[in-house]
Design an enzyme around this catalytic site. Structure first.
Site, mmCIF file in Angstrom:
data_model
loop_
_atom_site.group_PDB
_atom_site.id
_atom_site.type_symbol
_atom_site.label_atom_id
_atom_site.label_comp_id
_atom_site.label_asym_id
_atom_site.label_seq_id
_atom_site.Cartn_x
_atom_site.Cartn_y
_atom_site.Cartn_z
ATOM 1 N N GLY A 171 29.720 39.855 39.757
ATOM 2 C CA GLY A 171 31.107 39.458 39.538
ATOM 3 C C GLY A 171 31.227 37.945 39.519
ATOM 4 O O GLY A 171 30.938 37.286 40.526
ATOM 5 N N MET A 172 31.657 37.388 38.394
ATOM 6 C CA MET A 172 31.702 35.935 38.206
ATOM 7 C C MET A 172 33.144 35.440 38.239
ATOM 8 O O MET A 172 33.949 35.787 37.371
ATOM 9 C CB MET A 172 31.071 35.553 36.856
ATOM 10 C CG MET A 172 29.651 36.073 36.648
ATOM 11 S SD MET A 172 28.452 35.377 37.811
ATOM 12 C CE MET A 172 28.518 33.646 37.369
ATOM 13 N N SER A 173 33.470 34.623 39.237
ATOM 14 C CA SER A 173 34.815 34.065 39.327
ATOM 15 C C SER A 173 34.936 32.727 38.622
ATOM 16 O O SER A 173 36.037 32.265 38.322
ATOM 17 C CB SER A 173 35.202 33.886 40.792
ATOM 18 O OG SER A 173 34.390 32.882 41.392
ATOM 19 N N GLY A 174 33.804 32.067 38.396
ATOM 20 C CA GLY A 174 33.807 30.696 37.904
ATOM 21 C C GLY A 174 33.558 29.694 39.011
ATOM 22 O O GLY A 174 33.518 28.490 38.771
ATOM 23 N N VAL A 206 31.316 28.442 42.729
ATOM 24 C CA VAL A 206 29.916 28.217 43.084
ATOM 25 C C VAL A 206 29.296 29.425 43.788
ATOM 26 O O VAL A 206 28.095 29.689 43.623
ATOM 27 C CB VAL A 206 29.774 26.939 43.942
ATOM 28 C CG1 VAL A 206 30.452 27.112 45.301
ATOM 29 C CG2 VAL A 206 28.319 26.543 44.118
ATOM 30 N N ASP A 207 30.072 30.180 44.553
ATOM 31 C CA ASP A 207 29.501 31.302 45.290
ATOM 32 C C ASP A 207 28.977 32.388 44.348
ATOM 33 O O ASP A 207 27.848 32.881 44.511
ATOM 34 C CB ASP A 207 30.537 31.892 46.245
ATOM 35 C CG ASP A 207 30.960 30.906 47.323
ATOM 36 O OD1 ASP A 207 30.137 30.050 47.694
ATOM 37 O OD2 ASP A 207 32.125 30.987 47.783
ATOM 38 N N SER A 208 29.787 32.779 43.386
ATOM 39 C CA SER A 208 29.327 33.802 42.442
ATOM 40 C C SER A 208 28.224 33.258 41.544
ATOM 41 O O SER A 208 27.311 33.993 41.142
ATOM 42 C CB SER A 208 30.493 34.333 41.607
ATOM 43 O OG SER A 208 31.133 33.301 40.885
ATOM 44 N N CYS A 250 42.936 44.546 46.547
ATOM 45 C CA CYS A 250 42.345 44.178 45.262
ATOM 46 C C CYS A 250 40.849 44.413 45.266
ATOM 47 O O CYS A 250 40.273 44.878 44.279
ATOM 48 C CB CYS A 250 42.648 42.719 44.949
ATOM 49 S SG CYS A 250 41.891 42.115 43.419
ATOM 50 N N GLY A 252 29.635 37.277 45.496
ATOM 51 C CA GLY A 252 29.405 36.071 46.273
ATOM 52 C C GLY A 252 30.150 36.027 47.588
ATOM 53 O O GLY A 252 30.474 34.942 48.080
ATOM 54 N N CYS A 261 45.465 34.159 44.569
ATOM 55 C CA CYS A 261 45.078 33.800 43.199
ATOM 56 C C CYS A 261 46.251 33.757 42.226
ATOM 57 O O CYS A 261 46.264 32.935 41.307
ATOM 58 C CB CYS A 261 43.998 34.757 42.694
ATOM 59 S SG CYS A 261 44.546 36.471 42.457
#
Length: 358
Positions: free
Chosen positions: A10-13, A15-17, A99, A123, A196
């Site tokens: 899962g990519m949020s944009g 650094v963790d992901s 969510c 992440g 968010c």
């Protein structure tokens, strides 16, 4: 880690992901990056959970395929609308918790089936572990300041068995250092602390603009004896434990003790009035144990908000989906609508529920 080779990250944009995707690829997995597009503001701003341009740049830098799946309608129905409804009824919800299970994990696992992957990775600062009783749960991150298990207690056994969280033993500084060494483009990107879909943090204005139902009007501030001591601008502007922004001078510090949606009153009291020795929770779900039968009690460490250190407590079933939590020492700011999350002595999540009464 595993013989399974394909994983959805899962990519949020953020650094963790990004580092999660990097670590999974370095471990030999066939990595697919996925962003769930959950919300876009009227002016085109993206949610910090789904910043598509940054997520795409990260995947390009890591040379992994990247996909975007829109779930904005589901997010509006299952996250935003319940959030607004809770505030209208004097509660303080945490939308990230619902969510995670109902949107993020459901959609990631759906994508995993679509792309032939067996696992999903995120992440989050937590670790997925299997307990001696065979149940799968999440254990607190080794660096407590970043621990995110509080937000994950509603994940199902099916979801957890398909999940990897590789950041559980890392600090934020270590994650950023990995990103820098790997030339990941968001290594220094700041964290976001806000919900968010309310990036400016002004919950009341958002609710006023987006609520379908009639908004609660002005009402009375009352003391603990019910005496009127002032007027307030509507219950959606306040939360239990709040001290600042009350607009009332009593000659001593006062806090929101209780919000009464039926009458519109907000009860104010001194600091000692916001401590609770006992709370009740509804919509309880268990993770590290299968259930808590009627008549049995559970000793646990209980957190009543995300940044709460937790307190020892006894938990007992009081009805279908409901428990009573009795604390060894009183806790502050146990706001209805927030979650109480139960941990064992090893920092593993046993379960949790929504605070409904104190």
């Amino acid at each position: 880690m595993s013989n399974v080779k394909k994983v959805i990250v899962g990519m949020s944009g953020g650094v963790d992901s990004a580092v999660t995707a990097y670590l999974m690829k370095a471990a030999g997995y066939d990595v697919i990056g996925l962003t769930l597009k959950t919300w876009v503001a009227e002016d085109g701003r993206e949610s910090r959970c789904c910043e598509l341009d940054d997520a795409r740049r990260i995947c390009d830098a890591l040379a992994i395929p990247y996909y975007v799946h829109s779930c904005m309608d589901e997010f509006d129905k299952n996250v935003i609308k319940p959030f607004i409804e809770s505030y209208l009824h004097g509660m303080t919800p945490n939308p990230c918790i619902g969510c995670n299970r109902d949107i993020k994990w459901n959609k990631m696992m759906e994508a995993a089936r679509m792309y032939g992957a067996d696992l999903v990775a995120t992440g989050h600062y937590a670790s997925v572990v299997t307990l001696p009783n065979g149940r799968v749960t999440v254990r607190m991150a080794e660096h407590a300041d970043k621990d995110q298990t509080y937000m994950l207690y509603r994940l199902t056994q099916e979801q957890l068995r398909a999940t990897i969280m590789p950041l559980g033993k890392l600090s934020k500084d270590e994650v950023r250092e990995i990103a820098k060494k790997a030339n990941i483009p968001v290594a220094d990107k700041p964290d976001s602390q806000e919900i968010c879909f309310i990036p400016d943090g002004d919950y009341a204005s958002y609710i006023e603009e987006h609520a379908d139902d009639e908004l609660p009007g002005e009402g009375n501030f009352v003391d603990e004896d019910g005496k009127i001591i002032g007027r307030h601008k509507g219950i959606i502007h306040y939360t239990v434990g709040q001290r600042k922004g009350l607009g009332i001078a009593m000659g001593y510090p006062v806090f929101v003790n209780r919000i009464c949606p039926d009458t519109g009153d907000i009860v104010l009291g001194r600091e000692d009035s916001i401590y609770r020795s006992e709370i009740e929770c509804e919509d309880v779900c268990f993770m590290g144990i299968e259930d808590l039968p009627q008549g049995q009690k559970l000793s646990a460490h209980v957190k009543v908000r995300y940044h709460h250190a937790g307190e020892k407590a006894t938990i007992e079933r009081i009805g279908d989906g409901r428990v009573r939590v009795i604390f060894l020492k009183p806790v502050r700011f146990a706001a209805p609508g927030q979650s109480a999350v139960f941990y064992d002595e090893e920092g593993c999540v046993l379960g949790g529920g929504i605070i409904s009464f104190f």
